[in-house]
Design a protein around this motif. Structure first.
Motif, PDB file in Angstrom:
ATOM      1  N   LEU A 252       0.836  -1.200   0.000  1.00  0.00           N
ATOM      2  CA  LEU A 252       0.000   0.000   0.000  1.00  0.00           C
ATOM      3  C   LEU A 252       0.869   1.248   0.000  1.00  0.00           C
ATOM      4  N   THR A 253       0.337   2.338  -0.503  1.00  0.00           N
ATOM      5  CA  THR A 253       1.081   3.601  -0.501  1.00  0.00           C
ATOM      6  C   THR A 253       1.414   3.993   0.933  1.00  0.00           C
ATOM      7  N   PRO A 254       2.702   4.138   1.256  1.00  0.00           N
ATOM      8  CA  PRO A 254       3.089   4.380   2.664  1.00  0.00           C
ATOM      9  C   PRO A 254       2.935   5.840   3.070  1.00  0.00           C
ATOM     10  N   ASP A 255       1.688   6.297   3.156  1.00  0.00           N
ATOM     11  CA  ASP A 255       1.438   7.689   3.521  1.00  0.00           C
ATOM     12  C   ASP A 255       1.199   7.873   5.014  1.00  0.00           C
ATOM     13  N   GLY A 256       1.149   6.755   5.759  1.00  0.00           N
ATOM     14  CA  GLY A 256       0.950   6.859   7.202  1.00  0.00           C
ATOM     15  C   GLY A 256      -0.476   7.129   7.618  1.00  0.00           C
ATOM     16  N   VAL A 257      -1.382   7.168   6.650  1.00  0.00           N
ATOM     17  CA  VAL A 257      -2.804   7.381   6.934  1.00  0.00           C
ATOM     18  C   VAL A 257      -3.521   6.038   6.844  1.00  0.00           C
ATOM     19  N   ALA A 258      -4.279   5.702   7.869  1.00  0.00           N
ATOM     20  CA  ALA A 258      -5.010   4.431   7.871  1.00  0.00           C
ATOM     21  C   ALA A 258      -6.328   4.612   7.136  1.00  0.00           C
ATOM     22  N   GLY A 259      -6.228   4.596   5.813  1.00  0.00           N
ATOM     23  CA  GLY A 259      -7.414   4.744   4.980  1.00  0.00           C
ATOM     24  C   GLY A 259      -8.164   3.436   4.841  1.00  0.00           C
ATOM     25  N   GLU A 260      -9.142   3.413   3.931  1.00  0.00           N
ATOM     26  CA  GLU A 260     -10.005   2.246   3.779  1.00  0.00           C
ATOM     27  C   GLU A 260      -9.206   0.986   3.446  1.00  0.00           C
ATOM     28  N   GLY A 261      -8.258   1.095   2.483  1.00  0.00           N
ATOM     29  CA  GLY A 261      -7.463  -0.062   2.087  1.00  0.00           C
ATOM     30  C   GLY A 261      -6.573  -0.569   3.204  1.00  0.00           C
ATOM     31  N   THR A 262      -5.993   0.358   3.969  1.00  0.00           N
ATOM     32  CA  THR A 262      -5.110  -0.025   5.073  1.00  0.00           C
ATOM     33  C   THR A 262      -5.906  -0.711   6.184  1.00  0.00           C
ATOM     34  N   ILE A 263      -7.069  -0.155   6.530  1.00  0.00           N
ATOM     35  CA  ILE A 263      -7.882  -0.766   7.583  1.00  0.00           C
ATOM     36  C   ILE A 263      -8.392  -2.134   7.142  1.00  0.00           C
ATOM     37  N   LYS A 264      -8.737  -2.264   5.878  1.00  0.00           N
ATOM     38  CA  LYS A 264      -9.161  -3.568   5.364  1.00  0.00           C
ATOM     39  C   LYS A 264      -8.054  -4.602   5.543  1.00  0.00           C
ATOM     40  N   ALA A 265      -6.817  -4.214   5.204  1.00  0.00           N
ATOM     41  CA  ALA A 265      -5.685  -5.135   5.349  1.00  0.00           C
ATOM     42  C   ALA A 265      -5.380  -5.417   6.819  1.00  0.00           C
ATOM     43  N   LEU A 266      -5.501  -4.389   7.674  1.00  0.00           N
ATOM     44  CA  LEU A 266      -5.264  -4.579   9.107  1.00  0.00           C
ATOM     45  C   LEU A 266      -6.242  -5.582   9.715  1.00  0.00           C
ATOM     46  N   ASN A 267      -7.457  -5.589   9.205  1.00  0.00           N
ATOM     47  CA  ASN A 267      -8.510  -6.428   9.794  1.00  0.00           C
ATOM     48  C   ASN A 267      -8.557  -7.847   9.235  1.00  0.00           C
ATOM     49  N   VAL A 268      -7.650  -8.181   8.340  1.00  0.00           N
ATOM     50  CA  VAL A 268      -7.572  -9.579   7.895  1.00  0.00           C
ATOM     51  C   VAL A 268      -7.134 -10.425   9.087  1.00  0.00           C
ATOM     52  N   PRO A 269      -7.891 -11.465   9.454  1.00  0.00           N
ATOM     53  CA  PRO A 269      -7.555 -12.258  10.645  1.00  0.00           C
ATOM     54  C   PRO A 269      -6.235 -13.011  10.490  1.00  0.00           C
TER      55      PRO A 269
END
Length: 534
Positions: A252-269
């Motif tokens: 993901l683009t490393p902008d340091g903002v937890a956008g929709e794509g980042t949160i989606k990836a974070l929530n993968v179990p």
């Protein structure tokens, strides 16, 4: 009867009696040997490799003989730990084999136990060395020839080698496989502790924010190992850096903002990540071959191509791969790059010419004017002389070609590793697509973001001035083939879980859904996480 006569008669009788006694004493041994041989032959029927192995060694055992204890023990240990490698352990049941050894009280029972051990050995050896699944049966775009070893030779080698040492030599010895195995154990430990904790709520979080969602983000990053222990309830600089590291590890683009794509990836179990790792281990077994001291790796879900020299990355570039659409997905295979073409002509694949361009030509004969219409004799045909409406996809008699130019769909260079799938690496005039995180837009070929730099890197082994060599040919404007003095293996692979050279595990989206198919088949075969979800 004279003494001499008696002596003569004894001289004849005694050897006969001794011979009879010897025959009678040997008969049980011969009978046992015959029974063992027959049992081995019968039990190995239908398994040509096992049968051939025992025929070539006159049916002598390697598992049930008096001195075969270490070999039996080593095999049982390997089978008992097969699940450590994500293999379908039920395929070679060590308890069944133990029971067969214990019940082997007769020659025939020994023969059955011998063959059962041999069958389990060859199955286990094949699975851990070159994969338990057959990829072409799972997805037709995975067109690899599996590196299956000769099973007779494997049995012969196991019969003479150190048993434990030989079994340890079977799994891939690549840094990737080692890292995946370590990640598997780490994720299993995480799942035993309950996973990574609560999901991160919401659709976007930014530096400077605070609240319950930020605390959930903080806790998730700590549990995943991206952030040290912290009691901060604010999206501060440390959390921003942790998010950037997470983004880099997930494409993901490393902008340091937890956008929709980042949160989606974070929530993968963690459970899903573990499945990705197990699939990646199986894929690594499918490619358990020497890759080449210098080779090119294209990872489809990562949208990246690299040159690897002696195990180290010497060049890397972004790529665009095929669309997630039937007939356009980039296949997985290995081949050898032989040459590059500077100022290439684009010979439009027939599927594109008939499915995409012919309908346009029927509506407007002057459509796609940048393409030449060429007949079967190679002559350029005037469009005004053709009634396109009379042709279908199967009867269209022309080819479409785009001459070398700045607008050419292949750009200024293509890199050729001739294959029946008509896949190659090439430049493109559509540079804007490389700025996207997800880059599946082509018809199957691999578009390269930095084609000139790739050309320079390849030509550096055969020229003191690779840039000069390339650009001199480029300036002519004419199509030019440049052979590589040393051909380069190309491996187009598909890894949603992989380790970087620094050891950080990376994950990517399953863009074509291939890993999901593989995991489903692995589960059917008996591979299981056997842990509660996170």
């Amino acid at each position: 009867m004279s003494i001499l006569t008696k002596q003569r008669r004894l001289a004849v009788i005694v050897p006969v009696l001794l011979g009879a006694l010897l025959f009678m004493s040997a008969f049980p041994v011969q009978a046992q040997d015959t029974a063992f041989r027959q049992s081995v032959a019968e039990a190995s029927y239908g398994n040509e490799a096992v049968g051939a192995f025992y025929r070539t060694r006159d049916y002598q055992p390697i598992f049930t003989g008096a001195g075969d204890g270490p070999r039996r023990a080593a095999l049982l240990r390997a089978l008992q730990t097969a699940d450590l490698h994500g293999l379908p352990a039920g395929r070679y049941d060590p308890e069944e084999l133990k029971a067969a050894f214990r019940a082997a009280k007769s020659p025939r029972a020994l023969g059955r136990a011998e063959v059962l051990a041999a069958k389990m050995f060859v199955q286990y050896a094949q699975d851990i060395q070159s994969g338990a699944m057959t990829p072409s049966k799972i997805d037709r775009s995975i067109v690899r020839d599996l590196p299956r070893r000769d099973q007779v030779e494997q049995l012969r080698a196991f019969a003479t080698a150190s048993p434990a040492g030989y079994l340890k030599s079977l799994p891939p010895k690549t840094p990737q496989y080692t890292a995946l195995l370590a990640e598997k154990m780490r994720l299993q430990h995480t799942l035993e502790k309950g996973g990574w904790g609560a999901r991160v709520p919401g659709s976007a979080l930014k530096p400077g924010q605070s609240g319950d969602a930020v605390v959930a983000l903080r806790n998730r990053l700590i549990a995943m190992g991206y952030l040290g222990r912290s009691a901060s309830q604010h999206y501060d600089g440390n959390m921003q850096k942790a998010v950037q590291q997470f983004q880099l590890a997930h494409g993901l683009t490393p902008d340091g903002v937890a956008g929709e794509g980042t949160i989606k990836a974070l929530n993968v179990p963690a459970r899903e990540r573990l499945a990705s790792v197990l699939v990646a281990m199986e894929r690594e077994r499918w490619t358990n071959i020497p890759k080449g001291e210098r080779h090119i790796l294209v990872n489809i879900p990562e949208f990246t191509a690299r040159i690897i020299d002696d195990g180290k990355v010497s060049f890397a570039t972004r790529v665009v791969v095929g669309k997630n659409k039937d007939g356009q997905r980039t296949p997985e295979f290995s081949d050898v790059m032989e040459y590059m073409v500077i100022n290439p002509t684009w010979n439009v694949p027939r599927s594109i010419a008939t499915k995409e361009y012919l309908p346009q030509l029927k509506r407007n004969p002057n459509a796609v004017s940048h393409l030449k219409l060429v007949d079967s004799r190679g002559r350029t045909i005037s469009r005004s002389a053709v009634n396109f409406a009379q042709y279908s996809a199967s009867t269209f008699p022309f080819a479409l070609k785009q001459p070398p130019s700045q607008r050419n769909a292949l750009g200024q260079v293509k890199f050729m590793f001739p294959n029946k799938y008509n896949i190659y690496l090439h430049d493109t005039p559509s540079k804007s697509l490389f700025a996207r995180d997800r880059r599946d837009f082509s018809h199957g070929c691999v578009r390269v973001a930095d084609p000139k730099d790739l050309a320079y890197a390849l030509l550096a082994l055969q020229s003191d001035d690779p840039e000069g060599l390339f650009n001199t040919r480029l300036r002519t404007g004419a199509e030019t083939r440049v052979n590589l003095d040393a051909t380069v293996p190309v491996h187009i692979q598909y890894r949603t879980a992989f380790a970087t050279p620094k050891g950080r595990m990376n994950y990517r989206e399953d863009v074509y859904g291939r890993d999901a198919k593989i995991w489903a088949e692995m589960q059917k075969a008996g591979v299981s996480l056997e842990l509660p979800g996170s």
